[in-house]
Design a protein around this motif. Structure first.
Motif, PDB file in Angstrom:
ATOM      1  N   LEU A  97      26.784  34.319  24.115  1.00 45.65           N
ATOM      2  CA  LEU A  97      27.153  35.811  24.123  1.00 45.65           C
ATOM      3  C   LEU A  97      27.918  36.135  25.374  1.00 45.65           C
ATOM      4  O   LEU A  97      28.931  36.669  25.353  1.00 45.65           O
ATOM      5  N   LEU A  98      27.312  35.751  26.467  1.00 43.19           N
ATOM      6  CA  LEU A  98      27.488  36.130  27.646  1.00 43.19           C
ATOM      7  C   LEU A  98      28.955  35.370  28.148  1.00 43.19           C
ATOM      8  O   LEU A  98      29.951  36.236  28.493  1.00 43.19           O
ATOM      9  N   ASP A  99      29.266  34.202  27.701  1.00 40.34           N
ATOM     10  CA  ASP A  99      30.446  33.594  27.972  1.00 40.34           C
ATOM     11  C   ASP A  99      31.634  34.072  27.120  1.00 40.34           C
ATOM     12  O   ASP A  99      32.628  34.369  27.669  1.00 40.34           O
ATOM     13  N   THR A 100      31.298  34.651  25.954  1.00 43.45           N
ATOM     14  CA  THR A 100      32.432  35.297  25.148  1.00 43.45           C
ATOM     15  C   THR A 100      32.751  36.602  25.677  1.00 43.45           C
ATOM     16  O   THR A 100      33.849  36.998  25.938  1.00 43.45           O
ATOM     17  N   LEU A 101      31.545  37.477  26.238  1.00 43.11           N
ATOM     18  CA  LEU A 101      31.998  38.624  26.687  1.00 43.11           C
ATOM     19  C   LEU A 101      32.739  38.329  28.023  1.00 43.11           C
ATOM     20  O   LEU A 101      33.510  39.041  28.170  1.00 43.11           O
ATOM     21  N   ARG A 102      32.398  37.374  29.025  1.00 40.99           N
ATOM     22  CA  ARG A 102      33.356  37.204  30.070  1.00 40.99           C
ATOM     23  C   ARG A 102      34.721  36.809  29.629  1.00 40.99           C
ATOM     24  O   ARG A 102      35.588  37.122  30.359  1.00 40.99           O
ATOM     25  N   ALA A 103      34.885  36.047  28.689  1.00 38.38           N
ATOM     26  CA  ALA A 103      36.281  35.583  28.417  1.00 38.38           C
ATOM     27  C   ALA A 103      37.094  36.670  27.978  1.00 38.38           C
ATOM     28  O   ALA A 103      38.254  36.857  28.282  1.00 38.38           O
ATOM     29  N   ARG A 104      36.269  37.669  27.179  1.00 36.92           N
ATOM     30  CA  ARG A 104      36.917  38.846  26.588  1.00 36.92           C
ATOM     31  C   ARG A 104      37.343  39.877  27.978  1.00 36.92           C
ATOM     32  O   ARG A 104      38.486  40.449  27.923  1.00 36.92           O
ATOM     33  N   GLU A 105      36.314  39.820  28.879  1.00 40.40           N
ATOM     34  CA  GLU A 105      36.493  40.678  30.071  1.00 40.40           C
ATOM     35  C   GLU A 105      37.889  40.122  30.848  1.00 40.40           C
ATOM     36  O   GLU A 105      38.797  40.707  31.413  1.00 40.40           O
ATOM     37  N   ALA A 106      37.886  38.742  31.002  1.00 35.94           N
ATOM     38  CA  ALA A 106      39.164  38.130  31.544  1.00 35.94           C
ATOM     39  C   ALA A 106      40.503  38.605  30.969  1.00 35.94           C
ATOM     40  O   ALA A 106      41.647  38.691  31.835  1.00 35.94           O
ATOM     41  N   LYS A 107      40.478  38.261  29.605  1.00 38.04           N
ATOM     42  CA  LYS A 107      41.715  38.750  28.876  1.00 38.04           C
ATOM     43  C   LYS A 107      42.169  40.001  29.081  1.00 38.04           C
ATOM     44  O   LYS A 107      43.382  40.480  29.180  1.00 38.04           O
ATOM     45  N   LEU A 108      40.953  40.913  28.968  1.00 40.51           N
ATOM     46  CA  LEU A 108      41.525  42.551  29.345  1.00 40.51           C
ATOM     47  C   LEU A 108      41.893  42.809  30.599  1.00 40.51           C
ATOM     48  O   LEU A 108      42.985  43.506  30.998  1.00 40.51           O
ATOM     49  N   GLU A 109      41.318  42.132  31.777  1.00 45.57           N
ATOM     50  CA  GLU A 109      41.941  42.184  33.158  1.00 45.57           C
ATOM     51  C   GLU A 109      43.338  41.563  33.128  1.00 45.57           C
ATOM     52  O   GLU A 109      44.312  41.980  33.944  1.00 45.57           O
TER      53      GLU A 109
END
Length: 184
Positions: free
Chosen positions: A55-67
């Motif tokens: 879940l944490l990895d998914t959230l980090r990947a999503r955050e990277a895409k948003l950035e």
């Protein structure tokens, strides 16, 4: 004998019902708190460490895409700003060029008018018999332009000195100059 209002007994019964309901709720609060605690414990137990890491990895990947999207939008906004500034500069340059051209055209028109006015003054100061041969060498419409600017008395004296055929062609041009102008 004292008369009692009828509603006092009903009010006492309602107050007794409200007090008993409140006491029952207070008595059940420890059970509710215990139930909430057990629900939280079971929720913690549902997520294992691997699930939490995923879940944490998914959230980090999503955050990277948003950035990345934010960066792209910022780049786009900057490019639009540069393009807008360039367009404003070009528009200002175009306006300046238009003003300069307008001044040049006005100067040229004024210079041409002053040159023609000077020639008209020269022809007016000539003797009609001396000016007539010059006018006869001109094209009839060109000669008509000069004669139209001359004082009527001087133009009449020059016309009288012209060859009759040439004077006739100049007269026709004079007569037809404003024939196409609107009459209303």
């Amino acid at each position: 004998m004292t008369i009692r209002p009828r509603g006092r007994g009903i009010l006492a019964a309602l107050a007794l019902v409200f007090v008993s309901a409140a006491l029952m709720r207070i008595a059940s609060l420890p059970g509710v708190a215990a139930g909430l605690a057990s629900a939280a414990d079971s929720a913690r137990q549902c997520l294992s460490e691997t699930d939490t890491a995923a879940l944490l990895d998914t959230l980090r990947a999503r955050e990277a895409k948003l950035e990345q999207r934010e960066g792209a939008l910022a780049d786009r906004a900057q490019a639009l700003g540069v393009a807008e500034k360039g367009m404003e500069e070009r528009l200002a340059a175009l306006r300046k060029a238009e003003d300069d051209l307008s001044k040049t055209v006005t100067f040229a028109d004024t210079a041409a008018d002053s040159d023609v006015a000077r020639l008209v003054a020269i022809y007016e100061n000539m003797k009609p018999r001396e000016a007539a041969p010059l006018f006869e060498t001109m094209a009839p419409d060109f000669a008509a332009g000069f004669l139209a600017r001359m004082k009527p008395e001087t133009a009449a004296a020059v016309m009288a000195s012209l060859d009759p055929k040439f004077a006739y062609s100049v007269s026709v041009i004079f007569a037809g100059r404003n024939a196409g102008a609107p009459k209303n």
